[in-house]
Design an enzyme around this catalytic site. Structure first.
Site, PDB file in Angstrom:
ATOM      1  N   GLY A 192      -0.956   0.850   6.611  1.00  0.00           N
ATOM      2  CA  GLY A 192      -1.802   2.007   6.686  1.00  0.00           C
ATOM      3  C   GLY A 192      -1.207   3.173   7.720  1.00  0.00           C
ATOM      4  N   ALA A 193       0.265   2.791   7.980  1.00  0.00           N
ATOM      5  CA  ALA A 193       0.830   3.671   9.026  1.00  0.00           C
ATOM      6  C   ALA A 193       1.246   5.044   8.245  1.00  0.00           C
ATOM      7  CB  ALA A 193       2.090   3.055   9.556  1.00  0.00           C
ATOM      8  N   GLY A 194       1.672   4.833   6.915  1.00  0.00           N
ATOM      9  CA  GLY A 194       1.750   6.082   6.143  1.00  0.00           C
ATOM     10  C   GLY A 194       0.723   6.911   5.969  1.00  0.00           C
ATOM     11  N   ASP A 195      -0.349   6.513   5.677  1.00  0.00           N
ATOM     12  CA  ASP A 195      -1.634   7.220   5.512  1.00  0.00           C
ATOM     13  C   ASP A 195      -1.956   7.967   6.864  1.00  0.00           C
ATOM     14  OD1 ASP A 195      -1.756   6.448   2.696  1.00  0.00           O
ATOM     15  OD2 ASP A 195      -3.137   4.906   3.164  1.00  0.00           O
TER      16      ASP A 195
END
Length: 249
Positions: A192-195
């Protein structure tokens, strides 16, 4: 074709729309902290999105349309190949409405091989106004190993954001390039870090501020297993970084 599509709902400026498809199940992924992610999306409703779904999206007062390379990959999970048609129609509608298009390349090797994905994702990125791509995924897809090489490969987007993990991120614009280092974070869960980075970036003001906002949101996500990190306390601390609380809009 979905028979029931909801109106857009607003959550802090983020519009959401959902469709009901009685013929296909909802796609699912399950985070298993420390062990990875389990995907259950073959034949899902999202894999059967088509042009009619794009036509049903209300683009009034929409500031930007953000799409993912994962959607482009979903046609490999469904025989009719509807997903690209959905993306094509949505991008065409955004262009006609004067709405900028943002693309997160999001190559997922489990969905399609790099050799198959590379030309599709490059074409998708070249037609966007804002592009997010990881340095490592650009190297795997196109053999471009540095931010400068990636920009040379993708000169078309007005803003090209190259993320390089815990090193930092570089944005290329018409005014040149800006690099902002990543926070130092004790990583608990990377999913979820990229989003989160993309969300923070798109909500920012100047290019440098957008990069910083992207790092701030990514850091909060990396430091917890929760799906919704709580950044409401002013000066929330993430590892050695102090992340400012978001302002209300």
């Amino acid at each position: 074709m979905h028979p029931s599509i909801s109106p857009v709902r607003q959550f802090g400026g983020l519009g959401t729309v959902h469709a009901v498809d009685p013929g296909h199940r909802t796609g699912l992924y399950v985070k298993d902290p420390g062990r990875g992610v389990h995907y259950y999306r073959d034949g899902s409703a999202a894999a059967h999105l088509g042009p009619s779904d794009a036509d049903a999206a209300d683009l009034d007062d929409v500031a930007i349309v953000h799409v993912s390379g994962i959607t482009a990959a979903l046609d490999r999970l469904t025989p009719d190949g509807a997903a690209p048609a959905f993306l094509e129609r949505l991008i065409a509608r955004a262009r006609a409405a004067g709405v900028p298009v943002s693309v997160d390349v999001n190559h997922r090797a489990a969905l399609w091989a790099a050799s198959v994905a590379a030309p599709v994702l490059r074409d998708l990125a070249r037609r966007a106004d804002v592009v997010f791509v990881g340095r490592d995924e650009a190297e795997a897809l196109w053999g471009a190993a540095t931010p400068a090489a990636i920009r040379a490969l993708l000169p078309e987007p007005a803003e090209l954001v190259v993320k390089d993990g815990d090193v930092g991120a570089t944005v290329f614009t018409a005014d040149g390039e800006i690099f902002v280092p990543a926070h130092r974070v004790d990583v608990v869960e990377a999913v979820g870090a990229g989003d989160a980075f993309a969300g923070g970036y798109l909500a920012g003001a100047s290019a440098a501020e957008r990069l910083q906002a992207g790092h701030d949101r990514a850091a909060l996500t990396l430091a917890t297993t929760a799906d919704f990190p709580d950044p409401t306390a002013a000066g929330a601390t993430v590892g050695a970084a102090t992340v400012p609380a978001p302002t209300e809009s």
